[in-house]
Design a protein around this motif. Structure first.
Motif, PDB file in Angstrom:
ATOM      1  N   LEU A  63      11.098  -3.166  -8.351  1.00 28.27           N
ATOM      2  CA  LEU A  63      10.358  -2.292  -7.129  1.00 28.27           C
ATOM      3  C   LEU A  63       9.216  -1.867  -7.680  1.00 28.27           C
ATOM      4  O   LEU A  63       8.292  -2.024  -6.549  1.00 28.27           O
ATOM      5  CB  LEU A  63      11.494  -1.263  -6.717  1.00 28.27           C
ATOM      6  N   GLY A  64       8.800  -1.449  -8.832  1.00 27.61           N
ATOM      7  CA  GLY A  64       7.526  -1.024  -8.989  1.00 27.61           C
ATOM      8  C   GLY A  64       6.527  -2.122  -9.038  1.00 27.61           C
ATOM      9  O   GLY A  64       5.481  -1.932  -8.709  1.00 27.61           O
ATOM     10  N   ASN A  65       6.792  -3.098  -9.336  1.00 29.18           N
ATOM     11  CA  ASN A  65       5.898  -4.327  -9.572  1.00 29.18           C
ATOM     12  C   ASN A  65       5.580  -5.029  -8.240  1.00 29.18           C
ATOM     13  O   ASN A  65       4.568  -4.836  -7.593  1.00 29.18           O
ATOM     14  CB  ASN A  65       6.559  -5.391 -10.176  1.00 29.18           C
ATOM     15  N   ARG A  66       6.741  -4.998  -7.139  1.00 26.34           N
ATOM     16  CA  ARG A  66       6.454  -5.450  -5.912  1.00 26.34           C
ATOM     17  C   ARG A  66       5.653  -4.353  -5.267  1.00 26.34           C
ATOM     18  O   ARG A  66       4.868  -4.503  -4.295  1.00 26.34           O
ATOM     19  CB  ARG A  66       7.678  -5.751  -5.207  1.00 26.34           C
ATOM     20  N   ARG A  67       6.072  -3.230  -5.280  1.00 26.04           N
ATOM     21  CA  ARG A  67       5.210  -1.985  -4.707  1.00 26.04           C
ATOM     22  C   ARG A  67       3.803  -1.952  -4.990  1.00 26.04           C
ATOM     23  O   ARG A  67       2.931  -2.000  -4.104  1.00 26.04           O
ATOM     24  CB  ARG A  67       5.871  -0.832  -5.008  1.00 26.04           C
ATOM     25  N   GLU A  68       3.574  -2.447  -6.340  1.00 24.47           N
ATOM     26  CA  GLU A  68       1.970  -2.468  -6.737  1.00 24.47           C
ATOM     27  C   GLU A  68       1.399  -3.570  -5.990  1.00 24.47           C
ATOM     28  O   GLU A  68      -0.063  -3.485  -5.401  1.00 24.47           O
ATOM     29  CB  GLU A  68       2.080  -2.583  -8.041  1.00 24.47           C
ATOM     30  N   LEU A  69       2.190  -4.714  -6.045  1.00 26.45           N
ATOM     31  CA  LEU A  69       1.434  -5.817  -5.133  1.00 26.45           C
ATOM     32  C   LEU A  69       1.129  -5.474  -3.570  1.00 26.45           C
ATOM     33  O   LEU A  69      -0.090  -5.791  -3.112  1.00 26.45           O
ATOM     34  CB  LEU A  69       2.480  -7.089  -5.310  1.00 26.45           C
ATOM     35  N   ILE A  70       2.017  -4.750  -2.995  1.00 29.49           N
ATOM     36  CA  ILE A  70       1.929  -4.566  -1.498  1.00 29.49           C
ATOM     37  C   ILE A  70       0.760  -3.358  -1.696  1.00 29.49           C
ATOM     38  O   ILE A  70      -0.288  -3.243  -0.464  1.00 29.49           O
ATOM     39  CB  ILE A  70       3.024  -3.643  -0.966  1.00 29.49           C
ATOM     40  N   GLU A  71       0.717  -2.257  -2.625  1.00 29.66           N
ATOM     41  CA  GLU A  71      -0.455  -1.178  -2.497  1.00 29.66           C
ATOM     42  C   GLU A  71      -1.600  -2.023  -2.735  1.00 29.66           C
ATOM     43  O   GLU A  71      -2.564  -1.697  -1.803  1.00 29.66           O
ATOM     44  CB  GLU A  71      -0.305  -0.294  -3.707  1.00 29.66           C
ATOM     45  N   GLN A  72      -1.903  -2.997  -3.539  1.00 27.22           N
ATOM     46  CA  GLN A  72      -3.053  -3.441  -3.563  1.00 27.22           C
ATOM     47  C   GLN A  72      -3.492  -4.527  -2.505  1.00 27.22           C
ATOM     48  O   GLN A  72      -4.845  -4.452  -2.147  1.00 27.22           O
ATOM     49  CB  GLN A  72      -2.983  -4.863  -4.857  1.00 27.22           C
ATOM     50  N   THR A  73      -2.706  -5.037  -1.880  1.00 25.25           N
ATOM     51  CA  THR A  73      -2.708  -5.655  -0.591  1.00 25.25           C
ATOM     52  C   THR A  73      -3.146  -4.789   0.549  1.00 25.25           C
ATOM     53  O   THR A  73      -4.375  -4.987   1.232  1.00 25.25           O
ATOM     54  CB  THR A  73      -1.429  -6.617  -0.101  1.00 25.25           C
ATOM     55  N   LEU A  74      -2.616  -3.745   0.509  1.00 24.42           N
ATOM     56  CA  LEU A  74      -2.947  -2.711   1.769  1.00 24.42           C
ATOM     57  C   LEU A  74      -4.603  -2.322   1.374  1.00 24.42           C
ATOM     58  O   LEU A  74      -5.287  -2.202   2.209  1.00 24.42           O
ATOM     59  CB  LEU A  74      -2.238  -1.626   1.551  1.00 24.42           C
ATOM     60  N   ASP A  75      -4.693  -1.885   0.075  1.00 23.95           N
ATOM     61  CA  ASP A  75      -6.044  -1.565  -0.301  1.00 23.95           C
ATOM     62  C   ASP A  75      -7.070  -2.419  -0.041  1.00 23.95           C
ATOM     63  O   ASP A  75      -8.341  -2.113   0.323  1.00 23.95           O
ATOM     64  CB  ASP A  75      -6.093  -0.951  -1.617  1.00 23.95           C
ATOM     65  N   THR A  76      -6.617  -3.856  -0.234  1.00 26.15           N
ATOM     66  CA  THR A  76      -7.780  -4.896  -0.288  1.00 26.15           C
ATOM     67  C   THR A  76      -8.108  -4.985   1.243  1.00 26.15           C
ATOM     68  O   THR A  76      -9.368  -5.193   1.634  1.00 26.15           O
ATOM     69  CB  THR A  76      -7.248  -6.261  -0.649  1.00 26.15           C
ATOM     70  N   PHE A  77      -7.219  -5.176   2.191  1.00 22.45           N
ATOM     71  CA  PHE A  77      -7.344  -5.417   3.609  1.00 22.45           C
ATOM     72  C   PHE A  77      -7.622  -4.600   4.476  1.00 22.45           C
ATOM     73  O   PHE A  77      -8.060  -4.634   5.898  1.00 22.45           O
ATOM     74  CB  PHE A  77      -6.317  -6.310   4.091  1.00 22.45           C
ATOM     75  N   LEU A  78      -7.073  -3.031   4.438  1.00 21.54           N
ATOM     76  CA  LEU A  78      -7.308  -2.105   5.133  1.00 21.54           C
ATOM     77  C   LEU A  78      -9.150  -1.873   5.520  1.00 21.54           C
ATOM     78  O   LEU A  78      -9.823  -2.004   4.487  1.00 21.54           O
ATOM     79  CB  LEU A  78      -6.977  -0.642   4.648  1.00 21.54           C
ATOM     80  N   PRO A  79      -9.477  -1.648   6.528  1.00 22.65           N
ATOM     81  CA  PRO A  79     -11.030  -1.433   6.942  1.00 22.65           C
ATOM     82  C   PRO A  79     -11.493  -0.453   6.039  1.00 22.65           C
ATOM     83  O   PRO A  79     -10.715   0.544   5.833  1.00 22.65           O
ATOM     84  CB  PRO A  79     -11.178  -1.408   8.422  1.00 22.65           C
ATOM     85  N   SER A  80     -12.775  -0.610   5.268  1.00 17.95           N
ATOM     86  CA  SER A  80     -13.235   0.564   4.666  1.00 17.95           C
ATOM     87  C   SER A  80     -13.863   1.630   5.273  1.00 17.95           C
ATOM     88  O   SER A  80     -14.418   1.293   6.494  1.00 17.95           O
ATOM     89  CB  SER A  80     -14.366  -0.129   3.582  1.00 17.95           C
ATOM     90  N   PRO A  81     -13.868   2.810   4.844  1.00 14.71           N
ATOM     91  CA  PRO A  81     -14.354   3.877   5.649  1.00 14.71           C
ATOM     92  C   PRO A  81     -15.888   3.896   5.755  1.00 14.71           C
ATOM     93  O   PRO A  81     -16.519   4.396   6.473  1.00 14.71           O
ATOM     94  CB  PRO A  81     -14.043   5.108   4.790  1.00 14.71           C
ATOM     95  N   ALA A  82     -16.385   2.921   5.115  1.00 14.73           N
ATOM     96  CA  ALA A  82     -17.957   2.585   5.062  1.00 14.73           C
ATOM     97  C   ALA A  82     -18.229   1.814   6.525  1.00 14.73           C
ATOM     98  O   ALA A  82     -19.432   1.839   6.841  1.00 14.73           O
ATOM     99  CB  ALA A  82     -18.435   1.553   3.799  1.00 14.73           C
ATOM    100  N   ILE A  83     -17.078   1.224   7.041  1.00 16.86           N
ATOM    101  CA  ILE A  83     -17.355   0.634   8.229  1.00 16.86           C
ATOM    102  C   ILE A  83     -17.240   1.555   9.410  1.00 16.86           C
ATOM    103  O   ILE A  83     -16.436   2.583   9.642  1.00 16.86           O
ATOM    104  CB  ILE A  83     -16.385  -0.441   8.479  1.00 16.86           C
ATOM    105  N   PRO A  84     -18.238   1.806  10.256  1.00 11.07           N
ATOM    106  CA  PRO A  84     -18.390   2.658  11.491  1.00 11.07           C
ATOM    107  C   PRO A  84     -17.340   2.423  12.806  1.00 11.07           C
ATOM    108  O   PRO A  84     -17.038   1.172  12.820  1.00 11.07           O
ATOM    109  CB  PRO A  84     -19.560   2.747  11.983  1.00 11.07           C
ATOM    110  N   PRO A  85     -16.543   3.282  13.154  1.00  7.75           N
ATOM    111  CA  PRO A  85     -16.953   4.781  12.820  1.00  7.75           C
ATOM    112  C   PRO A  85     -15.918   5.090  11.644  1.00  7.75           C
ATOM    113  O   PRO A  85     -14.551   5.002  11.649  1.00  7.75           O
ATOM    114  CB  PRO A  85     -16.123   5.543  13.988  1.00  7.75           C
TER     115      PRO A  85
END
Ligand code: GRG
Length: 315
Positions: free
Chosen positions: A21-43
């Motif tokens: 569970l820890g390993n798969r959770r980490e893979l998902i966390e990384q995917t979310l972090d990679t693809f969620l739009p950055s706060p640098a993108i307006p707004p």
């Protein structure tokens, strides 16, 4: 960068499951972090709010179920991770909206202040909307290992689960059943209504998560039927256990307000049938899930231990 660990079938050891569970959770966390739009993108504010809601913890159960189903069908999960992470965006959107003053009016979620408390109600509504929309973008993104027709089926499976005949419908029935006078109601129809709420509000997205994994893995119709049965049983058991935890645990353990169901006069399994009968029903659903999990013959199959974890969790 996390690599895919636990490449063998599980033993009954809880350590084994926790590592998985820890390993798969980490893979998902990384995917979310990679693809969620950055706060640098307006707004920037909306992207901040989306990230605040999504990256603030949570068990990541829905994408993990999709991963486990795909693995139980023998797939390489790496090209599928963005599609699976989309489930977490949908789930988080439902939590953000569920916590709003017009719905549950809650100030604590995943051990932190809820999104509308931090960003204001208007931005929280829009962040929920944006997470749902972003999920559709991720689901529609071409996957090199999946043909377009299969991908379309996968998308249809997920969106059908969360429409007004699925998750939203379950939520509406849940709202309408608040403060119901149980003494005046027919027990059989109240029981049927409760099952309708749980299967739709919570169960359908969990079932769709398992099916998403199977469909994108190219599973046969027979395997998809087994996965659907597994998902429905796990989905119902999950919500019954959630009802029990709301009654038995503290806000500190749950990371969300405890005892809310009773305060809001919600229709729940322990309220309608009592704690013991609710636990027996959850265990019955677990048995169905375990039997279905055993019918999956992939080289890596954690579906059984995950079902057990869902029923035995304390948060
Ligand atoms: C207002 C447009 C609009 C939509 C509302 C709120 C909603 C749609 C649907 C409700 C769905 C909902 C909140 C179901 C409850 C499911 C549940 C028990 C969630 C908690 O899931 P966990 O335990 O949470 O997996 P973590 O934090 O671990 O992800």
């Amino acid at each position: 960068m996390t690599t895919i660990g636990a490449s063998r079938n599980p033993s009954e050891s809880p350590t084994d499951l926790h590592a998985y569970l820890g390993n798969r959770r980490e893979l998902i966390e990384q995917t979310l972090d990679t693809f969620l739009p950055s706060p640098a993108i307006p707004p920037g504010k909306i992207h901040d709010a989306m990230r605040y809601a999504v990256m603030g913890g949570g068990k990541r159960l829905r994408p993990i179920l999709a991963i486990a189903a795909a693995e139980a069908c023998g797939a390489d999960i790496r090209p599928l991770l963005r599609s699976f992470a989309a489930l977490e965006l949908i789930h988080t959107y439902s939590l953000v909206h569920d916590d709003l003053p017009a719905l549950d009016n809650d100030e604590l979620r995943r051990g932190r202040r809820t999104t509308h408390v931090v960003f204001g109600e208007a931005i929280a509504i829009l962040a929920g909307d944006a997470l749902l929309t972003e999920a559709l973008v991720w689901l529609a993104e071409p996957v090199p290992t999946v043909d377009a027709e299969t991908q379309l089926r996968a998308i249809r499976t997920v969106v059908n689960a969360i429409d007004s005949r699925g998750m939203i419908g379950g939520q509406v029935a849940d709202l309408e059943s608040e403060h119901m006078d149980l003494a005046a109601a027919d027990p059989a129809s109240t029981g049927a209504l409760l099952e309708f709420i749980h299967r739709n509000k919570t169960g359908k997205l969990l079932t769709a998560s398992v099916l998403l994994g199977g469909i994108l893995a190219g599973a046969s119709e027979t395997r998809l039927e087994i996965l659907a049965k597994y998902g429905a049983a796990v989905g119902l058991a999950f919500q019954i256990v959630d009802d029990l935890l709301d009654q038995e645990e503290t806000a500190e353990t749950l990371g969300k307000t405890a005892g809310k169901d009773l305060a809001q006069g919600k229709l729940t399994y322990p309220r309608l049938f009592g704690v013991d009968a609710a636990r027996i029903e959850a265990m019955g659903q677990l048995e169905i899930a375990l039997k279905s999990a055993d019918m999956m013959t992939g080289a890596l199959n954690y579906l059984g231990p995950i079902a057990r974890y869902i029923c035995e969790r304390r948060a």
